[in-house]
Scaffold this motif. Structure first.
Motif, PDB file in Angstrom:
ATOM      1  N   HIS A 263      -5.951  -2.785  -4.364  1.00  0.00           N
ATOM      2  CA  HIS A 263      -7.122  -3.672  -4.335  1.00  0.00           C
ATOM      3  C   HIS A 263      -7.507  -4.211  -5.717  1.00  0.00           C
ATOM      4  O   HIS A 263      -8.686  -4.459  -5.991  1.00  0.00           O
TER       5      HIS A 263
ATOM      6  N   CYS B  94     -11.904   2.128   1.487  1.00  0.00           N
ATOM      7  CA  CYS B  94     -10.518   2.519   1.183  1.00  0.00           C
ATOM      8  C   CYS B  94     -10.510   3.702   0.209  1.00  0.00           C
ATOM      9  O   CYS B  94     -11.194   3.663  -0.813  1.00  0.00           O
TER      10      CYS B  94
ATOM     11  N   HIS C   7      -7.070  -4.319   7.090  1.00  0.00           N
ATOM     12  CA  HIS C   7      -7.555  -3.348   6.107  1.00  0.00           C
ATOM     13  C   HIS C   7      -8.230  -4.072   4.944  1.00  0.00           C
ATOM     14  O   HIS C   7      -7.755  -5.106   4.489  1.00  0.00           O
ATOM     15  N   THR C   8      -9.371  -3.578   4.487  1.00  0.00           N
ATOM     16  CA  THR C   8     -10.008  -4.154   3.296  1.00  0.00           C
ATOM     17  C   THR C   8     -10.317  -3.038   2.313  1.00  0.00           C
ATOM     18  O   THR C   8     -10.128  -1.850   2.611  1.00  0.00           O
TER      19      THR C   8
ATOM     20  N   CYS D 134      -2.606   0.063   2.675  1.00  0.00           N
ATOM     21  CA  CYS D 134      -3.563  -0.974   2.283  1.00  0.00           C
ATOM     22  C   CYS D 134      -3.046  -2.377   2.598  1.00  0.00           C
ATOM     23  O   CYS D 134      -3.794  -3.344   2.469  1.00  0.00           O
TER      24      CYS D 134
ATOM     25  N   CYS E  13      -8.030   4.697  -1.648  1.00  0.00           N
ATOM     26  CA  CYS E  13      -7.025   4.603  -2.722  1.00  0.00           C
ATOM     27  C   CYS E  13      -7.607   4.551  -4.139  1.00  0.00           C
ATOM     28  O   CYS E  13      -7.216   5.361  -4.979  1.00  0.00           O
TER      29      CYS E  13
END
Ligand SMILES: [Zn+2]
Ligand SMILES: [Zn+2]
Length: 369
Positions: free
Chosen positions: A77, A67, A62-63, A57, A69
């Motif tokens: 995030h 995602c 990467h945003t 991440c 995660c």
């Protein structure tokens, strides 16, 4: 806050917390928040910011969008990983008792007024309360921080300053600021803002934490000190109407929130036609304004209803003065009732004052003054 938590708080103030207390505290705070329906996420040990993302991440470009995660139970995030899942909460704070607790304000339905008391250079008068002129004749001696600016705004509106609002949860920050917590009305995606420098701001040294932001939970301890409830109230009160209007006035609702105009209710449209204003430019002008008022029916509060009604009433007043409209008050009343049923006390005064202001400036049949 539960008695257990408050007792813990008192113990912690007296002495440095032993490890067992820290475990109890961070887990208890996270559980307490989640129990109120406020999704929680970790804060880095001793900090008021989230812990770092995983290696993947942190890759450039990467945003959070797409995602895996947060869904997989990782805290990447920041507030976007916030959860109400008690098993995940036990795991996160059980394994990392040194983590603090953040709350994702948007999904929690919270609007938190974050009042700062930083020493700093005062900005120009136009940036103390954005959108409100403060005349050069007003003496600003002693105005030094967000407690003062939000106090002035409240005084202008005849309201109690959020800083003094004893009906709601208020949290003292380690930097002598204050977080004033409110419950947001359903369906209102209030947006964050900070300071008075940006595009959207409430007052100098006053931030707004809402959608797209998080707030440090009371009971969290950072290296700077403890976030601690003030007084006895530990539940957020509903956002006061006056403050909701100020947030709307200062752009804290996204533009997409403004609903598309809907047709004017048939009865009101008929009244416009019967009054002789239904043809040509003036008819279109008033119909358009009435449609905007009617469109406010799509949301139960806000949407600029008062401003739109005032504008329509002002135009209707101009038509009355020109002899082009007979029953302005009735027409406006019907549309207002359609948009805000049962709130006659609130809209009748707006209609009357708008019409009488508009009557001073007769409209020509072409729509001009
Ligand atoms: Zn990750
Ligand atoms: Zn990610």
């Amino acid at each position: 806050m539960t008695g257990e938590l408050r007792d813990l708080g008192c113990d912690l103030r007296r002495s440095a917390p032993p490890r067992q207390d820290v475990v109890l505290r961070s887990l208890a705070v996270a559980r307490w928040c989640a129990g109120r329906g406020w999704p929680v996420h970790p804060l880095a040990p001793g900090r008021k910011t989230p812990p770092g993302n995983c290696t993947a991440c942190r890759e450039p470009g990467h945003t959070h969008r797409g995602c895996p995660c947060p869904a997989a139970g990782r805290w990447c995030h920041g507030f976007r990983a916030a959860t109400l899942d008690f098993a995940r909460i036990e795991k996160w704070w059980g394994e990392r008792p040194d983590f603090g607790v953040g709350i994702a304000c948007g999904p929690a339905g919270l609007v938190v007024i974050d009042i700062d008391a930083h020493p700093g250079q005062m900005p120009g008068r136009d940036r103390l309360l954005p959108g409100i002129d403060i005349a050069d004749t007003v003496d600003l001696t002693g105005l030094a921080n967000g407690f003062h600016t939000i106090g002035v705004l409240a005084a202008l509106r005849g309201a109690v300053s959020p800083a003094e609002d004893t009906t709601t949860l208020r949290v003292r920050t380690p930097s002598r600021g204050l977080h004033v917590w409110y419950r947001a009305p359903q369906g209102h995606p209030w947006q964050c803002s900070s300071g008075s420098g940006g595009r959207r701001a409430l007052a100098w040294q006053v931030d707004v934490r809402a959608h797209g932001g998080y707030i440090v939970a009371p009971g969290t301890v950072t290296e700077a000190g403890r976030y601690e409830g003030v007084g006895e109230v530990r539940e957020p009160a509903p956002l006061p109407d006056w403050l909701a209007w100020e947030l709307e006035r200062t752009g804290h609702l996204p533009p997409t929130h403004v609903p598309a105009p809907r047709p004017v209710p048939p009865r009101a449209r008929q009244a416009v036609l019967a009054a002789g204003g239904g043809h040509g430019a003036v008819g279109r002008l008033l119909s358009g304004l009435l449609a905007e008022v009617a469109a406010c029916a799509a949301v139960p509060e806000g949407a600029g209803f008062t401003d739109k009604l005032n504008r329509a009433a002002y135009t209707a007043g101009g038509l009355v003065a020109a002899g082009l409209l007979a029953e302005a008050e009735q027409v406006l009343g019907e549309v207002a009732e359609y948009a805000r049923p049962g709130q006659e006390r609130r809209y009748a005064a707006v209609i009357r004052s708008g019409i009488s202001a508009g009557r001073m400036r007769p409209l020509s049949p072409g729509g001009g003054r």
